[in-house]
Design an enzyme around this catalytic site. Structure first.
Site, mmCIF file in Angstrom:
data_model
loop_
_atom_site.group_PDB
_atom_site.id
_atom_site.type_symbol
_atom_site.label_atom_id
_atom_site.label_comp_id
_atom_site.label_asym_id
_atom_site.label_seq_id
_atom_site.Cartn_x
_atom_site.Cartn_y
_atom_site.Cartn_z
ATOM 1 N N LYS A 258 -34.291 61.691 92.910
ATOM 2 C CA LYS A 258 -33.151 62.394 92.624
ATOM 3 C C LYS A 258 -33.019 63.068 91.600
ATOM 4 O O LYS A 258 -32.838 64.310 91.349
ATOM 5 C CB LYS A 258 -31.927 61.462 92.712
ATOM 6 C CG LYS A 258 -30.696 62.186 92.344
ATOM 7 C CD LYS A 258 -30.113 63.003 93.435
ATOM 8 C CE LYS A 258 -28.811 63.812 92.897
ATOM 9 N NZ LYS A 258 -28.366 64.955 93.442
ATOM 10 N N CYS B 194 -24.878 67.869 88.205
ATOM 11 C CA CYS B 194 -26.364 67.660 88.681
ATOM 12 C C CYS B 194 -27.330 68.336 87.819
ATOM 13 O O CYS B 194 -28.098 67.665 86.706
ATOM 14 C CB CYS B 194 -26.508 68.188 89.901
ATOM 15 S SG CYS B 194 -25.764 66.963 91.076
HETATM 16 N N1 LIG Z 1 -20.540 66.335 92.282
HETATM 17 C C1 LIG Z 1 -21.506 66.603 92.811
HETATM 18 O O1 LIG Z 1 -22.052 67.924 93.127
HETATM 19 C C2 LIG Z 1 -22.941 65.590 92.764
HETATM 20 C C3 LIG Z 1 -23.708 65.746 93.555
HETATM 21 C C4 LIG Z 1 -24.776 64.567 93.892
HETATM 22 C C5 LIG Z 1 -24.464 63.572 92.954
HETATM 23 N N2 LIG Z 1 -23.610 63.471 92.121
HETATM 24 C C6 LIG Z 1 -23.428 62.234 91.263
HETATM 25 O O2 LIG Z 1 -22.575 61.207 92.021
HETATM 26 C C7 LIG Z 1 -21.937 60.430 91.174
HETATM 27 C C8 LIG Z 1 -20.374 60.796 91.141
HETATM 28 O O3 LIG Z 1 -19.976 61.999 90.807
HETATM 29 P P1 LIG Z 1 -18.655 62.653 91.447
HETATM 30 O O4 LIG Z 1 -19.042 64.256 90.890
HETATM 31 O O5 LIG Z 1 -18.128 62.174 92.638
HETATM 32 O O6 LIG Z 1 -17.618 62.269 90.021
HETATM 33 P P2 LIG Z 1 -16.221 62.401 89.898
HETATM 34 O O7 LIG Z 1 -15.823 62.503 88.501
HETATM 35 O O8 LIG Z 1 -15.612 63.534 90.781
HETATM 36 O O9 LIG Z 1 -15.719 60.988 90.642
HETATM 37 C C9 LIG Z 1 -15.956 59.441 90.196
HETATM 38 C C10 LIG Z 1 -14.524 58.594 90.523
HETATM 39 O O10 LIG Z 1 -14.967 57.652 90.312
HETATM 40 C C11 LIG Z 1 -13.635 56.947 89.773
HETATM 41 N N3 LIG Z 1 -14.194 55.709 88.796
HETATM 42 C C12 LIG Z 1 -14.861 55.774 87.693
HETATM 43 N N4 LIG Z 1 -14.915 54.611 87.279
HETATM 44 C C13 LIG Z 1 -14.512 53.642 88.336
HETATM 45 C C14 LIG Z 1 -14.537 52.262 88.470
HETATM 46 N N5 LIG Z 1 -15.107 51.238 87.562
HETATM 47 N N6 LIG Z 1 -13.980 51.679 89.660
HETATM 48 C C15 LIG Z 1 -13.398 52.485 90.721
HETATM 49 N N7 LIG Z 1 -13.570 54.062 90.503
HETATM 50 C C16 LIG Z 1 -14.135 54.394 89.508
HETATM 51 C C17 LIG Z 1 -12.935 57.917 88.904
HETATM 52 O O11 LIG Z 1 -11.596 57.819 88.962
HETATM 53 C C18 LIG Z 1 -13.460 59.184 89.841
HETATM 54 O O12 LIG Z 1 -12.450 59.510 90.839
HETATM 55 C C19 LIG Z 1 -22.402 60.842 89.812
HETATM 56 O O13 LIG Z 1 -23.553 59.948 89.477
HETATM 57 C C20 LIG Z 1 -23.060 62.188 89.991
HETATM 58 O O14 LIG Z 1 -23.964 62.672 89.130
HETATM 59 C C21 LIG Z 1 -22.578 64.400 92.007
#
Ligand SMILES: NC(=O)c1ccc[n+]([C@@H]2O[C@H](COP(=O)([O-])OP(=O)(O)OC[C@H]3O[C@@H](n4cnc5c(N)ncnc54)[C@H](O)[C@@H]3O)[C@@H](O)[C@H]2O)c1
Length: 407
Positions: A201, A255
């Site tokens: 990844k 990312c």
């Molecule tokens: N956004 C993208 O395009 C993308 C693409 C691929 C991978 N990712 C990866 O996916 C992961 C999540 O990214 P995202 O963009 O969805 O983040 P985000 O910030 O949109 O969402 C994360 C959510 O997790 C919640 N959260 C945080 N700590 C928590 C806990 N202890 N218990 C319950 N809920 C909790 C937050 O309130 C938030 O709503 C990251 O590692 C990111 O690198 C993101």
């Protein structure tokens, strides 16, 4: 039942997709506002096809709560930022979520980490949480890493069609989790070990970052030597084994602008090309700022208040502003004490995130003489004729207007 932890840009579509395909899903987020909105029937961000997916998941019985559920399968999709000083992954959100899961998980439960993590994170930060406590150790909890590849703006399509990777300690657990993803995923699902899955990844995003940096560096060289970078890339790409990307005003999102730093942080003596690439991409907002200065000078313009920045999001046609090049540039302007007057507009950003932000394209255009296209939203592409008479800095080479400036 699957308990999806973290209902943001990745967790929510994943939870909805599984539920819409008949999996029993409960979505959990520690942000009560997100839970309240979802329980009122409102999705929390804009994304093509998400509304329909939400309705379908709700009709299949998906539930949303701030409480962690006692079940046999978890998908953890919480943020993984990087430490700005060490550049290493900050696994604290994942560790916190796993700690909470361990309090309620059933014996033999599988915890799938979907969050992007650097190679070795599970062994270093997550497995010890299980092994440190004799009671938890006795529960035989399994760990899996299933990184996500979807791109904002095309998430629903890509969730179904992308290939996926599953990293597990043994085949049986890998197959079990593969079956859940196979409920909706039509792509190939590869099973490998956890560390390989973690690395793939990060490498995928690093590959993108390095290639973008190459295009950005060419843009800088061509600006310096007064050459047309777009024409040069167009001709080079006619070579059968050359495929150069387009330069741009910088990278953002969660990312490409974050994950490659994990490798720099963990392997500082080895990740040289990656380090320089990230620095090149991070330098682009300042490069744009310098172009704005040069173009204002050339046009005898002195009032920064007549400059308009088009686009606040980190990519086109989404509402995600995290780490966006425009925000990086505005920060830089603020540091140079010239940020407060510039005008800003983005059709996808309805809340005020910066000063002098407009919510109406017409009013924005009326108040500026010089527009800087930072994001290539479709709205801009279909309204190009409205830019006639303005000075234009087109950071994506989309407008084709006579006299437009480029990077
Ligand atoms: N956004 C993208 O395009 C993308 C693409 C691929 C991978 N990712 C990866 O996916 C992961 C999540 O990214 P995202 O963009 O969805 O983040 P985000 O910030 O949109 O969402 C994360 C959510 O997790 C919640 N959260 C945080 N700590 C928590 C806990 N202890 N218990 C319950 N809920 C909790 C937050 O309130 C938030 O709503 C990251 O590692 C990111 O690198 C993101």
């Amino acid at each position: 039942m699957i308990n999806v932890i973290g209902l943001g840009y990745i967790g929510l579509p994943t939870a909805l997709m599984m539920a819409a395909h008949g999996v029993d899903v409960v979505g959990t987020d520690c942000n009560e506002e997100i839970i309240a909105a979802l329980n009122r029937g409102h999705i929390t961000f804009q994304e093509e096809g998400l509304e329909e997916l939400f309705e379908s998941a709700v009709s299949q019985g998906i539930r949303f709560t701030a409480q962690y559920q006692s079940t046999d399968t978890y998908i953890v999709s919480v943020p993984t930022p990087y430490d700005k000083f060490t550049k290493k992954v900050d696994a604290a959100y994942v560790a916190d979520a796993v700690r909470e899961v361990l309090k309620v998980a059933e014996k033999g439960a599988v915890i799938v980490i979907e969050s992007t993590i650097s190679p070795g994170t599970i062994n270093k930060y997550i497995r010890p949480l299980i092994e440190a406590d004799e009671d938890i150790k006795g529960k035989n909890i399994q760990l899996v890493h299933a990184p996500e590849r979807i791109i904002p703006g095309n998430m629903v399509y890509e969730l179904i069609h992308n290939n996926r990777t599953i990293g597990a300690d043994n085949r049986e657990v890998g197959e079990k989790i593969r079956n859940y993803y196979a409920s909706f995923c039509q792509g190939e699902i590869v099973i490998t070990d956890i560390c390989t899955a973690e690395m793939t990844k990060v490498v995928e995003n690093t590959y993108r970052a390095v290639n973008i940096a190459f295009a950005n560096e060419l843009a800088k060289i061509c600006r310096h030597a007064d050459m047309d970078v777009y024409e040069i890339i167009r001709i080079c790409n006619m070579h059968p084994r050359v495929n150069i990307l387009q330069p741009g005003p910088g990278v953002g999102g969660h990312c490409i602008s974050v994950d490659p730093w994990f490798l720099v942080g963990d392997y500082p003596g080895l990740a040289k090309v990656i380090d320089e690439s990230m620095k090149t991409n991070d330098s682009m907002p300042d490069f744009v700022l310098n172009r704005i200065y040069e173009i204002m000078k050339e046009n005898h313009m002195t009032d920064i208040g007549r400059v308009g920045i088009y686009g606040l999001t980190y990519k086109e046609n989404v509402d995600d502003i995290r780490e966006s090049p425009t925000l990086q540039m505005l920060e830089s302007m603020a540091r140079h004490l010239c940020g407060s007057q510039v005008k800003v507009y983005d059709p996808f950003v309805s809340e005020n995130v910066t000063e002098n932000q407009y919510h109406d394209f017409g009013a924005f255009l009326q108040d500026i003489d010089f527009i800087v296209i930072m994001v290539k939203h479709d709205e801009m592409k279909i309204n190009l004729e409205k830019l006639h008479g303005k000075i234009v800095l087109d950071c994506h080479n989309i407008c084709g207007l006579d006299g437009a400036y480029h990077l």
